[in-house]
Write an enzyme that holds these catalytic residues in place. Structure first.
Site, PDB file in Angstrom:
ATOM      1  N   THR A  93      57.852  66.120  11.778  1.00  0.00           N
ATOM      2  CA  THR A  93      58.787  65.577  10.786  1.00  0.00           C
ATOM      3  C   THR A  93      60.041  66.429  10.630  1.00  0.00           C
ATOM      4  OG1 THR A  93      57.650  66.696   8.967  1.00  0.00           O
ATOM      5  CG2 THR A  93      56.960  64.446   9.473  1.00  0.00           C
ATOM      6  N   HIS A  98      58.311  74.803  14.827  1.00  0.00           N
ATOM      7  CA  HIS A  98      57.587  75.601  13.840  1.00  0.00           C
ATOM      8  C   HIS A  98      56.106  75.575  14.164  1.00  0.00           C
ATOM      9  CE1 HIS A  98      58.010  71.467  12.359  1.00  0.00           C
ATOM     10  NE2 HIS A  98      56.801  71.614  11.808  1.00  0.00           N
TER      11      HIS A  98
HETATM   12  P1  AMP Z   1      55.703  68.847  10.800  1.00  0.00           P
HETATM   13  O1  AMP Z   1      55.203  67.584  10.153  1.00  0.00           O
HETATM   14  O2  AMP Z   1      54.818  69.439  11.832  1.00  0.00           O
HETATM   15  O3  AMP Z   1      57.134  68.656  11.297  1.00  0.00           O
HETATM   16  O4  AMP Z   1      55.741  69.941   9.653  1.00  0.00           O
HETATM   17  C1  AMP Z   1      56.745  70.027   8.701  1.00  0.00           C
HETATM   18  C2  AMP Z   1      56.173  70.761   7.526  1.00  0.00           C
HETATM   19  O5  AMP Z   1      57.256  71.211   6.726  1.00  0.00           O
HETATM   20  C3  AMP Z   1      55.278  69.903   6.621  1.00  0.00           C
HETATM   21  O6  AMP Z   1      53.972  70.473   6.577  1.00  0.00           O
HETATM   22  C4  AMP Z   1      55.978  69.967   5.266  1.00  0.00           C
HETATM   23  O7  AMP Z   1      55.084  70.047   4.183  1.00  0.00           O
HETATM   24  C5  AMP Z   1      56.817  71.227   5.402  1.00  0.00           C
HETATM   25  N1  AMP Z   1      58.007  71.283   4.566  1.00  0.00           N
HETATM   26  C6  AMP Z   1      58.922  70.313   4.361  1.00  0.00           C
HETATM   27  N2  AMP Z   1      59.904  70.751   3.560  1.00  0.00           N
HETATM   28  C7  AMP Z   1      59.609  72.040   3.253  1.00  0.00           C
HETATM   29  C8  AMP Z   1      60.239  73.049   2.456  1.00  0.00           C
HETATM   30  N3  AMP Z   1      61.397  72.825   1.808  1.00  0.00           N
HETATM   31  N4  AMP Z   1      59.639  74.253   2.351  1.00  0.00           N
HETATM   32  C9  AMP Z   1      58.468  74.496   2.992  1.00  0.00           C
HETATM   33  N5  AMP Z   1      57.839  73.589   3.768  1.00  0.00           N
HETATM   34  C10 AMP Z   1      58.393  72.378   3.894  1.00  0.00           C
END
Ligand code: AMP
Ligand code: ZN
Length: 112
Positions: A93, A98
């Protein structure tokens, strides 16, 4: 470029930092899926594992070197899981590479 994790790295958006060095930042996931859920990112914009190349692989290597340090800081001496999602089918997302560090309990659902 509009990137959430670049904004976090630049301090424009707040995060709960757990580890930082010259090349890597680790911060708590805002929506944790385990008692410990931390994201480890390189301090340079790479979209995903699919975009790693000879020019940027050193940043990814620095992330790999940081992960055990992050785990130690977080008290994950009993083990942990490292996940990186890639693209649409992978469920990515945020389009800044990461690595999720999950732990603090015996983790459910093992896909691989
Ligand atoms: P992915 O779905 O692998 O792209 O992981 C994105 C992650 O970013 C998800 O687990 C979200 O909960 C996390 N996330 C989104 N916005 C933030 C933020 N502002 N601070 C920390 N984590 C976030
Ligand atoms: Zn970025």
């Amino acid at each position: 470029m509009d990137c959430l994790f670049c904004a976090i790295i630049e301090g424009k958006i707040p995060s709960t930092k757990v580890y930082e060095d010259d090349c890597v930042l680790a911060f708590k996931d805002i929506n944790p899926n385990a008692p410990v859920h931390v994201l480890v990112v390189p301090k340079t914009h790479i979209e995903s594992v699919d975009c790693v190349n000879e020019d940027n692989v050193d940043f990814v290597a620095k992330v790999m070197l940081a992960i055990p340090k992050v785990a130690k800081v977080c008290g994950l001496e009993n083990g942990y899981r490292v996940i990186t999602n890639v693209g649409e089918d992978g469920g990515q997302t945020v389009k800044h590479i990461h690595f999720h560090i999950l732990g603090g309990e015996k983790l459910p659902v093992k896909l691989a």
